[in-house]
Design a protein around this motif. Structure first.
Motif, mmCIF file in Angstrom:
data_model
loop_
_atom_site.group_PDB
_atom_site.id
_atom_site.type_symbol
_atom_site.label_atom_id
_atom_site.label_comp_id
_atom_site.label_asym_id
_atom_site.label_seq_id
_atom_site.Cartn_x
_atom_site.Cartn_y
_atom_site.Cartn_z
ATOM 1 N N VAL A 32 1.185 -1.462 -0.362
ATOM 2 C CA VAL A 32 0.717 0.121 0.052
ATOM 3 C C VAL A 32 0.694 0.956 -0.120
ATOM 4 O O VAL A 32 0.171 2.192 -0.485
ATOM 5 N N HIS A 33 2.204 0.947 1.172
ATOM 6 C CA HIS A 33 3.147 2.495 1.158
ATOM 7 C C HIS A 33 4.080 2.615 -0.961
ATOM 8 O O HIS A 33 3.975 3.607 -1.629
ATOM 9 N N GLY A 34 3.524 1.619 -0.762
ATOM 10 C CA GLY A 34 4.408 1.571 -3.138
ATOM 11 C C GLY A 34 6.178 1.234 -2.831
ATOM 12 O O GLY A 34 7.100 1.165 -3.496
ATOM 13 N N PHE A 47 -6.384 -7.189 1.314
ATOM 14 C CA PHE A 47 -6.327 -8.063 2.869
ATOM 15 C C PHE A 47 -5.653 -7.589 3.658
ATOM 16 O O PHE A 47 -5.501 -8.279 4.607
ATOM 17 N N HIS A 48 -4.671 -6.276 3.785
ATOM 18 C CA HIS A 48 -4.784 -5.382 5.445
ATOM 19 C C HIS A 48 -5.803 -5.425 5.951
ATOM 20 O O HIS A 48 -5.556 -5.387 6.681
ATOM 21 N N ARG A 49 -6.811 -4.595 5.321
ATOM 22 C CA ARG A 49 -8.432 -5.020 6.022
ATOM 23 C C ARG A 49 -8.523 -6.086 6.965
ATOM 24 O O ARG A 49 -8.567 -6.098 7.257
ATOM 25 N N LEU A 160 2.877 7.789 10.944
ATOM 26 C CA LEU A 160 2.555 7.209 12.385
ATOM 27 C C LEU A 160 2.780 6.085 12.322
ATOM 28 O O LEU A 160 3.306 5.099 12.861
ATOM 29 N N HIS A 161 2.066 5.605 11.533
ATOM 30 C CA HIS A 161 1.269 4.021 11.584
ATOM 31 C C HIS A 161 2.919 3.969 10.245
ATOM 32 O O HIS A 161 2.814 2.510 11.122
ATOM 33 N N THR A 162 3.613 4.055 9.902
ATOM 34 C CA THR A 162 4.777 3.489 8.945
ATOM 35 C C THR A 162 5.570 3.017 9.857
ATOM 36 O O THR A 162 6.488 2.620 10.377
#
Ligand code: HEM
Length: 213
Positions: A32-34, A47-49, A160-162
């Motif tokens: 998702v981050h690329g 999938f992440h969800r 913050l999440h990353t």
């Protein structure tokens, strides 16, 4: 040598499921981050969800288990023997010295593990989970105009999440290395699979008398 039961079934299930979910969340999250490309963006988001819901469910059961069994007490940080433990990991381990603390079913964690795992449970996991939940619900909360959330810009949440994700991966790498520092390189991993760890009989007796004091 004597076999000592250290990890009950639920703890082993929770540990390995959490590890698998975190690795899968890292894989899909960094897509998702690329940073990587494995499933394709849309699929990675899906999938992440799904895996984040599974992690939330697992965390709910794990909190219940820790409270009802009293296992949470293992994670109360202590400074007792902490210097010995640091000395062991920085020098003693390379000279083949003995572990300064020993494991048994009443005391599974050494003082360094207590502090690190406490931080993992109370700071790191909540950071990733809370920013993840806010991230996930950002739009709907924004539409409903709930001011508390709207005040945190989405890019700050993503950063913050990353950041939490990077810390989790760093933890994972150090954690895997540390698992190899038991009686033998695989004894800790085997214990988390079978529940039993082999320890010297003499050490077991000492542990029991220390616990009785
Ligand atoms: C309950 C736990 C989690 C929740 C609710 C959650 C939620 C989210 C959401 C909503 C996104 C935005 C993409 C999307 O719409 O799916 C996202 C992105 C991301 N997640 Fe998670 N996540 C969680 C756990 C994790 C974990 C454990 C990791 C890594 C170890 C992780 C790493 C990432 C990364 C790297 C991104 C990309 C951030 C960006 O650049 O925008 N997440 N997460």
């Amino acid at each position: 040598m004597k076999k000592v039961f250290i990890y009950p079934k639920f703890e082993r299930f929770w540990h390995w499921t959490q590890a698998t979910l975190i690795m899968f969340l890292a894989l899909t999250g960094f897509e998702v981050h690329g940073s990587i490309s494995v499933f394709g963006f849309e699929q990675a988001v899906r999938f992440h969800r799904i895996s984040s819901y599974a992690l939330l469910l697992l965390i709910a059961f794990a909190i219940f288990w820790h409270i009802t069994t009293g296992e949470w007490r293992n994670y109360i940080p202590t400074t007792k023997k902490i210097k010995d433990q640091i000395k062991y990991y920085t020098t003693g381990i390379f000279k083949g010295e003995k572990h300064p603390t020993d494991k048994n079913e009443l005391s599974k964690l050494n003082p360094l593990q207590k502090i690190v795992y406490f931080g993992f449970k109370v700071v790191l996991i909540p950071l990733v989970v809370v920013t993840g939940i806010l991230y996930m619900n950002y739009k709907s909360i924004d539409e409903n105009n709930i001011i508390v959330i709207s005040e945190i810009p989405l890019d700050i949440l993503a950063i913050l999440h990353t950041f939490g994700a990077f810390l989790l991966i760093s933890f994972l790498i150090v954690h895997v290395y540390m698992t190899t520092t038991g009686e033998t390189p695989t004894s800790n991993i085997k214990a988390m699979i079978t529940g039993y760890e082999e320890i010297e009989e003499e050490i077991d007796k000492q542990n029991k008398s220390e616990n009785e004091k």
